[in-house]
Design a protein around this motif. Structure first.
Motif, mmCIF file in Angstrom:
data_model
loop_
_atom_site.group_PDB
_atom_site.id
_atom_site.type_symbol
_atom_site.label_atom_id
_atom_site.label_comp_id
_atom_site.label_asym_id
_atom_site.label_seq_id
_atom_site.Cartn_x
_atom_site.Cartn_y
_atom_site.Cartn_z
ATOM 1 N N THR A 382 0.837 -1.202 0.000
ATOM 2 C CA THR A 382 0.000 0.000 0.000
ATOM 3 C C THR A 382 0.873 1.254 0.000
ATOM 4 O O THR A 382 0.531 2.260 -0.623
ATOM 5 N N THR A 383 2.016 1.185 0.684
ATOM 6 C CA THR A 383 2.965 2.300 0.653
ATOM 7 C C THR A 383 3.433 2.540 -0.783
ATOM 8 O O THR A 383 3.565 3.683 -1.223
ATOM 9 N N ASN A 384 3.667 1.450 -1.513
ATOM 10 C CA ASN A 384 4.047 1.583 -2.928
ATOM 11 C C ASN A 384 2.946 2.247 -3.742
ATOM 12 O O ASN A 384 3.216 3.035 -4.649
ATOM 13 N N LEU A 385 1.678 1.918 -3.424
ATOM 14 C CA LEU A 385 0.564 2.573 -4.111
ATOM 15 C C LEU A 385 0.661 4.078 -3.933
ATOM 16 O O LEU A 385 0.483 4.854 -4.880
ATOM 17 N N THR A 390 0.853 6.398 -7.565
ATOM 18 C CA THR A 390 0.233 7.721 -7.739
ATOM 19 C C THR A 390 1.115 8.622 -8.603
ATOM 20 O O THR A 390 0.619 9.439 -9.371
ATOM 21 N N GLN A 391 2.444 8.444 -8.479
ATOM 22 C CA GLN A 391 3.382 9.233 -9.287
ATOM 23 C C GLN A 391 3.239 8.896 -10.770
ATOM 24 O O GLN A 391 3.406 9.759 -11.636
ATOM 25 N N LYS A 392 2.908 7.639 -11.074
ATOM 26 C CA LYS A 392 2.734 7.222 -12.479
ATOM 27 C C LYS A 392 1.596 8.015 -13.129
ATOM 28 O O LYS A 392 1.677 8.374 -14.299
ATOM 29 N N PHE A 393 0.545 8.282 -12.367
ATOM 30 C CA PHE A 393 -0.574 9.073 -12.894
ATOM 31 C C PHE A 393 -0.124 10.507 -13.162
ATOM 32 O O PHE A 393 -0.492 11.101 -14.170
ATOM 33 N N MET A 394 0.671 11.026 -12.251
ATOM 34 C CA MET A 394 1.160 12.394 -12.442
ATOM 35 C C MET A 394 2.061 12.472 -13.672
ATOM 36 O O MET A 394 1.986 13.424 -14.449
ATOM 37 N N SER A 1055 11.967 2.596 -1.372
ATOM 38 C CA SER A 1055 10.849 2.607 -2.316
ATOM 39 C C SER A 1055 10.999 3.755 -3.310
ATOM 40 O O SER A 1055 11.394 3.541 -4.457
ATOM 41 N N LYS A 1056 10.732 4.970 -2.873
ATOM 42 C CA LYS A 1056 10.697 6.117 -3.792
ATOM 43 C C LYS A 1056 12.075 6.416 -4.378
ATOM 44 O O LYS A 1056 12.222 6.583 -5.596
ATOM 45 N N SER A 1123 11.640 15.566 -0.905
ATOM 46 C CA SER A 1123 12.007 14.184 -0.550
ATOM 47 C C SER A 1123 11.860 13.945 0.944
ATOM 48 O O SER A 1123 11.369 12.905 1.378
ATOM 49 N N ILE A 1124 12.285 14.938 1.726
ATOM 50 C CA ILE A 1124 12.243 14.792 3.189
ATOM 51 C C ILE A 1124 10.808 14.811 3.702
ATOM 52 O O ILE A 1124 10.446 14.043 4.589
ATOM 53 N N THR A 1125 9.980 15.685 3.116
ATOM 54 C CA THR A 1125 8.598 15.790 3.611
ATOM 55 C C THR A 1125 7.732 14.635 3.121
ATOM 56 O O THR A 1125 6.584 14.515 3.521
ATOM 57 N N ARG A 1126 8.283 13.795 2.236
ATOM 58 C CA ARG A 1126 7.541 12.636 1.759
ATOM 59 C C ARG A 1126 7.531 11.532 2.816
ATOM 60 O O ARG A 1126 6.529 10.855 3.008
#
Length: 1514
Positions: A382-385, A390-394, A1055-1056, A1123-1126
């Motif tokens: 779910t973290t990957n989602l 979500t980034q793929k949609f962007m 992950s990211k 990156s940090i606030t993610r």
């Protein structure tokens, strides 16, 4: 024409006056009609849109009157008056109709402009795009007329005419009004609530012109250039970009979909987020489509102008035409720049909204998932989602318009090519059509690989999540290498899928590089071969080439679009699957204020899944308001499930459940927020000092606060890492009490506290005289001490309520409750007890004998004892050896560890023993995430380049040079062909040109394919290397690193950041190389065609360089901040999932959603300047790029006598092409640097402190070591980190083989530090530890830890097979494992599981009970069975039966081993060979229990006395 003459003084159009002349002008009729009507028509067409969308829907708060809008109003008023004068003059002079109409049109137009301006002022609109464009168009049209007026004789003398003089005043006013409208008015003093934020983005109140070129971003860019940006510098987003504006819109459309799905079918169909996305964000995205349409059409103006310039160079046309063409080509590229960047900006904005909506939707869905819904995806998946999908949609939103824009651009290109080449252009079209099926096949394959890669990414992220959560256990067992191998294997499969995609990517690059070349070749070949009259001259060749270059963009975009579509489709499927997962039914429990009782259950059956068998059957129950009900029963009877059913956490298959009032819930395993202790207690309720103090006192937390470094302001780490189990449970109870609810569901809340504290909490909180005495309470418990004080008892058996009633009623029934008490009595009978406990047991026994009869009680007790097989014989045989002949009192749910009682010996690991109390006095535990400042260091690039490989990098660059060489060669060859007269007469020359052109095109395609392949594979090899290095470093980091670093932060790296290194950076580097050589080649060609251009190139390159530097300083820093606030988003998500039942019970879901949205907004607030800065840069880069076009055109005009048309065509076609590559080059340079932040963040973990080596072969002990289990501490000292105080100070003691040592001491004495030192979880600061004469400080950690055995307090299991959980290295045979399971009393259970040893254990062992998990840990110990066993509170959190099984097995199986036990209660170690008493890190006493108790001055005696043991022993 005659009509126009009768209407005007002269014809509307005179070609000789306008075109075939050295001094061009328009007719008076044209000036007074066309040039006047154009701005008027524009205003008439677009002002209704302005009125509706901005003015009518605008704010009711007016813009304040300022000098700016007053000046605009006055000048417009004057502009209305001047045409009135003209009108009077025209009527008085009986002028032609055109002049009268012109004056009226002007009056109406300017009056309407004034009305529009005033309406904007009244409705709070600070800038009007319609008015700005209107005044701009009026200025352009007016400038032509103004120039014509100045050249006429009507301004003075006898020919003087008033309207001409009037226009000399009107035009300057129009110019001034255009200038004034470029500035925005001051914003309204009355702010909307959503705009009332400290630092609202200036875009909100920026002028139209400022928005068009992103000038409103200038101050931020300057700030980033001058100094390091901070979070306070960031702008707050507009409401439309914040969750508060996005989420309600999403919810509205999603709910419509849900309702529609339910209404349309009996069984609701699978919902897709696609329609919700379209409805929520489609209208905003349509605006970007309009911009895209404009830019798609406008870019085709340039080739037509190139054609005109080449014609100009070849002819003797007047020079003004050359300047006109130069101006036109610059204007078209300027407008194209603005439209293109506005298109991208709008796409980015919509993409950001989509990402925000999806992250929020996934989070909100996850807090509503049912048990079956949670099985669909793990926390890691779910973290990957949230992070990747979500980034793929962007990413897709930036290219989605190309679905229709690419075919449109291809169609327009083919239309213009037809105009030049005729039917020959169809040959090129045929080539493109043939490529479509090839690409379809490639896309299908890429989709398969994408699916496989995402699955492996999920598996890897899930496993990393588990590894990080269970890292301490991995280290204690020395299992890191096994789990590291498991992760590396998954990663290898992931990289393999990525490499297959890379090969396909290289092939598509080959296809799409070939495409323009093949299209050009096919078209030119067909053109020259089809008809001998067709000559390939400069016009034909280079206008076609310009069109082919324009064709290259949509053709190159299509494969990228395919990649993004494939990736997005995979992500769409995954998100749809998740969003369709089962949710908890809101109606499972009815909240009924009129219910006849606190809880009313009628004929209810419950299961964890809809399709599963019921876990609870035939539940009929009424709990009266204010009643205290205890729930008892054996393990697995359904006690906790019953509370879950009351909470609505289970599926109600039948019957009804009603509750009255608000619920408070205390789970069996306490859940903590990563916040201060005070916040954990308040749990968002307002602070009431008196109540707060009473609650802390009642829950025995006051002493703890004195010990914590920051009191109640101490930050609680993730999962409560810096609190002991007992403290966490008491905070959990305090939270419930402070919440002041009506109904309290307490799931074995006293299982982690000492018996004295348990009694304290029962008396002061739960019991008849406690703080909750007037509340409805349901208490699950394993103990019997307080049962006589409860109002009612429910006895659970096999998922049913087998008995209910008061204590006396149930005793008299002689049923399951009596059996439960007899079992309890038989197990407790032979243990050491204090006087109070002895008395309680005796009373219980007498009560049972009185009710059941003495003989019946004795008979049942004997039967109960016989269940323990012949273990009692083993115990009695070993009593003389100092073994555990008296098991110690059952550590029931009312008796466990505590740090509150000042004299209790407990095994809770206090902060000081977890290495956390040495934090400087204060309250923060979690270290802030490090943010680098300044440029990404060259060491990071060097580190990445080294990971790729030197030779690999050189070969890659070589292929890109070859590619560019062939591309340049092909175009120069075409230039030669187009100007060689022999090519039109000699077929052999023509065929030579054609053949060489084709070969050069083929070689450039092969070169770029090979280069792409090398880039992708090299960067993927680097990604694999970086991941494995980081993984190894993380697993080898000491525990102190994990205690102070949030797991979400580490997981974010895996992950990211890894996703960026896997996917984004390879694409960035590939495009950087491509564009670098493209720009270089373009400049070389232009300079080759026109050497004087070198003088312009150098300053332009310098401008590009400084602009790029200026931009990167800002972009880099905001990228780091983003990156940090993610990380906090994912940490908060993990925290929410683990505490979901508690959050739902307290009805705090909305609070947590609000907190999540706050974190999302903060992250997007950091992301916002990232994409705005890219557009800001792009506009400025393209404006500078337009200078290249300007000078290339200008030099062609100025030096037309010395330049041949072929070189003019070549230089112009390249000049037109340079804006994109130069823009992309600077963007890619910046993108590479900003994305290198991910490499930088990963390289940071190369510097994490490391433990000692796992293997030191030359120091390996003998294979049978330790043979005896003799432990010697020689003046041993240790501290948790350098610079901190010692926690063990000069420990010297020898423990002989086979001795059973109890380790006791007050809180902070160093008990756990001693055991951690044995496993070298903390290292020596002086002295040594010897095991069988081997200095453990010299051994490899793997050898040391694998030769010792520990049963830790927390039973940590990992997802995978049961066998893997027992033997990850596969060292033991199945026979050995089954034997271990048998001794651990798990054999029958495991053998009945589906798959047996291959049974899939869920994440965290969720499909096993806590007791079963602890028995698996026991089986691990039995499997390893070394001569030294450490018990670290092994039974601190398990039920009565599991405790019995563990203790009896340890006695039987480890009778000849040295056993070190951290004592959570003194009576459990009274039969030890010796007791080690620690105080302040020093050994105070070490002797047999008897000798220590004999000395009344001993610390041990005082502790035993306070525990009530001394009188009993005497």
């Amino acid at each position: 024409m005659n009509e126009s003459v009768s209407f005007c003084d002269d014809p509307l159009w005179d070609v000789n006056l306008t075109w075939y002349t050295t001094q061009p002008d328009f007719t008076t009729c044209f000036h007074q009609t066309i040039l006047l009507y154009i701005p008027t028509i524009f205003l008439a067409l677009f002002s209704p849109l302005e009125l509706y969308f901005r003015i009518w829907k605008g704010s009711n708060k007016p813009v304040p009157w300022t000098l700016l809008n007053i000046a605009k109003s006055i000048f417009t008023g004057v502009l209305i008056v001047l045409p009135v004068v003209d009108l009077g003059y025209a009527i008085s002079e009986d002028a032609r109709t055109v002049h009268v109409v012109a004056a009226i049109v002007k009056i109406v137009t300017y009056a309407w402009a004034l009305i529009l301006a005033v309406a904007c002022q009244r409705r709070g609109v600070v800038t009007s795009g319609v008015l700005v464009i209107f005044w701009f168009v009026a200025t352009v049209c007016g400038a032509i007329t103004f120039a014509s007026v100045l050249s006429t004789p009507y301004l003075r003398g006898d020919d003087f005419m008033l309207p001409f003089l009037s226009y000399t005043l009107q035009f300057p006013l129009i110019l001034v009004l255009f200038f004034l409208n470029c500035w925005a008015d001051a914003p309204s003093k009355y702010k909307k609530l959503e705009e009332d934020v400290p630092n609202l983005t200036p875009e909100k109140h920026a002028s139209f012109f400022s928005r068009a070129i992103f000038a409103w971003f200038d101050p931020f860019a300057w700030k980033g250039w001058r100094r390091t940006l901070e979070y306070g510098d960031l702008w707050d987003l507009k409401k439309s970009e914040r969750c508060s504006g996005i989420v309600p819109e999403w919810d509205r459309h999603w709910e419509k979909n849900v309702i529609k799905s339910i209404q349309n079918s009996k069984s609701p169909s699978q919902l897709s987020i696609t329609s919700t996305l379209v409805r929520s964000f489609g209208p905003a995205y349509a605006i970007s489509a309009l911009y895209q349409f404009g830019t798609s059409v406008l870019q085709f103006a340039s080739p037509q102008i190139v054609n005109l310039i080449i014609d100009f160079v070849e002819s003797d046309q007047p020079v003004w035409k050359g300047y006109l063409y130069t101006g036109l080509i610059c204007l078209s590229t300027l407008f194209n720049t603005i439209l293109n960047n506005q298109c991208f900006y709008q796409e980015y904005t919509v993409g950001l909204r989509i990402k925000t909506a999806l992250i929020s939707a996934v989070y909100r869905k996850s807090v509503k998932l049912s048990n079956s819904g949670r099985k669909v995806m793990t926390v890691g998946e779910t973290t990957n989602l949230m992070s990747i999908d979500t980034q793929k949609f962007m990413d897709l939103t930036l290219y989605l318009n190309m679905i229709w824009a690419s075919p449109l651009q291809i169609a327009l290109a083919m239309y213009f090519l037809w105009d030049i080449l005729g039917p020959s252009s169809l040959a090129g079209l045929a080539v493109m059509v043939l490529m479509i099926p090839l690409n379809a096949v490639v896309a299908q394959q890429m989709k398969r690989y994408q699916h496989a890669q995402m699955k492996d990414k999920d598996r890897r992220t899930r496993l990393m999540d588990e590894i990080l959560n269970g890292i301490k256990v991995l280290k204690l067992y020395a299992w890191e290498p096994s789990f590291e191998k498991h992760v590396v294997d998954i990663r290898a499969r992931e990289i393999s899928a990525l490499k297959k995609s890379a090969y396909l990517n290289s092939f598509t690059t080959f296809l799409w590089t070939c495409a323009p070349v093949l299209v050009a070749l096919a078209s030119f070949a067909t053109y020259v071969l089809s008809d001998s009259a067709n000559i390939l001259d400069a016009n034909t060749a280079f206008v076609s080439l310009t069109l082919f270059n324009l064709l290259r963009v949509p053709l190159n975009m299509l494969p990228m679009l395919l990649v993004f579509l494939v990736q997005c489709e995979v992500s769409l499927t995954r998100i749809n699957t998740f969003m369709n997962s089962d949710e908890l039914r809101a109606t499972a429990v009815e909240r009924d204020p009129n219910a006849k009782g606190g809880i009313v259950v009628k004929k209810a059956n419950f299961a964890w899944d809809k399709e599963a068998e019921p876990v609870l059957r035939d539940i009929n129950l009424t709990v009266k308001e204010g009643e205290l009900v205890a729930v008892v029963g054996t393990v697995g009877a359904g006690k906790s499930s019953l509370l879950s059913a009351f909470l609505g956490e289970m599926e109600r298959l039948s019957g009804s459940v009603k509750t009255n009032g608000k619920v408070a819930y205390v789970p069996q395993q306490a859940w903590m927020k990563n916040a201060s202790l005070k916040d954990n207690v308040l749990f968002s309720k307002s602070f009431k000092p008196n109540l707060y103090d009473r609650v802390l006192d009642s829950c025995a937390l006051v002493t703890d606060l004195e010990m914590l470094p920051g009191g109640d302001q101490t930050e609680i780490g993730e999962k409560g890492i810096n609190l002991s189990g007992g403290q966490k449970q008491r905070v959990s109870i305090a939270r419930a009490v402070y919440s002041n609810r009506d109904l309290y569901l307490l799931d074995d809340p006293l299982s982690a506290v000492d018996s004295h504290v348990g009694k304290h909490i029962f008396e002061h909180v739960i019991g008849p005289n406690g703080l909750l005495k007037k509340k409805t309470r349901v208490l699950v418990t394993h103990g019997v001490s307080f049962l006589p004080q409860v109002d009612n008892i429910l006895v659970m058996k096999d998922g049913r309520i087998s008995e209910r009633g008061t204590y006396e009623e149930l005793l008299s029934k002689q049923g399951d409750f009596a059996s439960f008490l007899i079992q309890y009595l038989s197990e407790e009978g032979d243990k050491e007890k204090d006087l109070e406990e002895e008395s309680e047991l005796e009373d219980l026994k007498q009560e049972l004998e009185k009710t059941l009869g003495k003989e019946a009680v004795q008979r049942q007790m004997m039967a109960s004892k016989s269940v323990l097989t012949s273990l009692t014989d083993l115990v009695s045989d070993s009593s003389e050896k100092g073994l555990f002949n008296q098991r110690g009192k059952k550590r029931s749910s009312l008796m466990s560890t505590s740090r509150v009682h000042p004299y209790s010996s407990n095994s809770n690991i206090p902060p000081s023993e977890r290495g956390l109390d040495e934090i400087k006095v204060g309250q923060n535990l979690i270290e802030k995430e490090k943010a680098e400042i300044g440029g990404v260091k060259w060491s990071v690039y060097r580190y990445y380049a080294t990971s790729i490989g030197k030779n690999w990098s050189i070969v890659t660059i070589l292929f890109y040079i070859i590619y560019q060489g062939f591309q340049l060669g092909a175009n120069v060859w075409l230039s030669e062909w187009s100007t060689d007269p022999r090519a039109s007469t000699d077929t052999s020359v023509r065929n030579l040109y054609l053949s060489v052109y084709g070969v050069l095109g083929l070689f450039q395609s092969l070169a770029i394919m090979t280069g792409t392949c090398f880039v992708m594979i090299g960067t993927l090899n680097a990604a694999a290397k970086l991941h494995s290095t980081m993984l190894h470093r993380i697993l080898r980091s000491p525990m102190s690193f994990f205690d102070t670093t949030p797991l979400g932060r580490i997981l974010n790296r895996f992950s990211k950041d890894i996703d960026i290194i896997d996917v984004t950076i390879p694409m960035n580097i590939r495009m950087l190389l491509n564009q670098s050589f493209n720009v270089l080649g373009t400049l070389v060609v232009i300079c080759f065609a026109n050497p004087i251009f070198i003088a312009v190139v150098i300053p332009i390159i310098l401008m590009y360089y400084f602009l790029q530097k200026f931009y990167v300083t800002t972009a880099r820093q905001v990228k780091r901040m983003e990156s940090i606030t993610r990380s906090p988003i994912y940490s908060h998500f993990g925290e929410t999932i683990s505490g979901a039942p508690t959050i739902r019970a307290y009805e705090m879901v909305q609070d947590f959603i609000a907190e999540d949205e706050k974190k999302i907004d903060f992250n997007q607030k950091c992301y916002y300047p990232t994409y705005v800065s890219s557009r800001w840069l792009s506009v400025r880069l393209e404006l500078i790029g337009n200078l290249v076009i300007l000078f290339a055109s200008l030099f062609a005009v100025l030096f037309r006598d010395t330049m041949d048309p072929g070189k003019v065509g070549l230089s112009l076609s390249y000049a037109l092409n340079i804006t994109g590559p130069m823009n992309m080059l600077v963007r890619m340079t910046s993108e590479v640097e900003t994305n290198m932040v991910s490499v930088e963040r990963i390289s940071e973990y190369q510097d994490t402190p490391q433990e000692a080596p796992l293997e030191i072969p030359e120091q390996d002990p003998p294979p049978e070591w330790p043979q005896y289990g003799v432990v010697k501490f020689d003046n041993y000292q240790t501290r948790y980190r350098d610079g901190l105080d010692l926690v063990l100070k000069g420990i010297s003691v020898q423990i002989e083989s086979g001795e059973k040592i109890g380790i006791v001491g007050r809180t902070g004495a160093g008990k756990s530090s001693l055991t951690l030192a044995l496993f070298r979880i903390i290292e020596s600061a002086g002295g040594s530890i010897y095991i069988d004469n081997e200095n453990i400080g010299l051994l490899g950690l793997s050898k040391l830890r694998s030769r010792l055995t520990i049963i830790p307090q927390d039973p940590v299991l990992f997802s995978g097979s049961m066998r893997m959980n027992l033997d990850p290295f596969e060292q033991y045979s199945d026979r050995d494992i089954w034997r271990a399971l048998s001794h651990a009393h798990l054999k029958s259970y495991v053998s009945n599981l589906p798959g047996g040893l291959n049974f899939d254990v869920n994440e965290g062992g969720e499909n096993l009970s806590v007791g079963q998990r602890q028995l698996v840990c026991l089986a691990r110990a039995l499997l390893r069975k070394t001569k030294l066993l450490v018990l670290d509170e092994a039974t601190a959190a398990v039920d009565l039966e599991t405790d019995d099984l563990i203790q009896s097995t340890i006695r039987a199986e480890f009778y000849d081993c040295t056993v070190l036990t951290i004592a959570h209660r003194l009576n459990t170690i009274m039969d030890s060979s010796k007791v080690l008493v620690l105080d302040a890190g020093q050994i105070k006493e070490f002797d047999t229990p008897a000798n220590l108790l004999a000395r009344r001055s001993s610390i041990f005696y005082s502790m035993a006395s306070d525990a009530g043991l001394t009188n009993n022993l005497e």
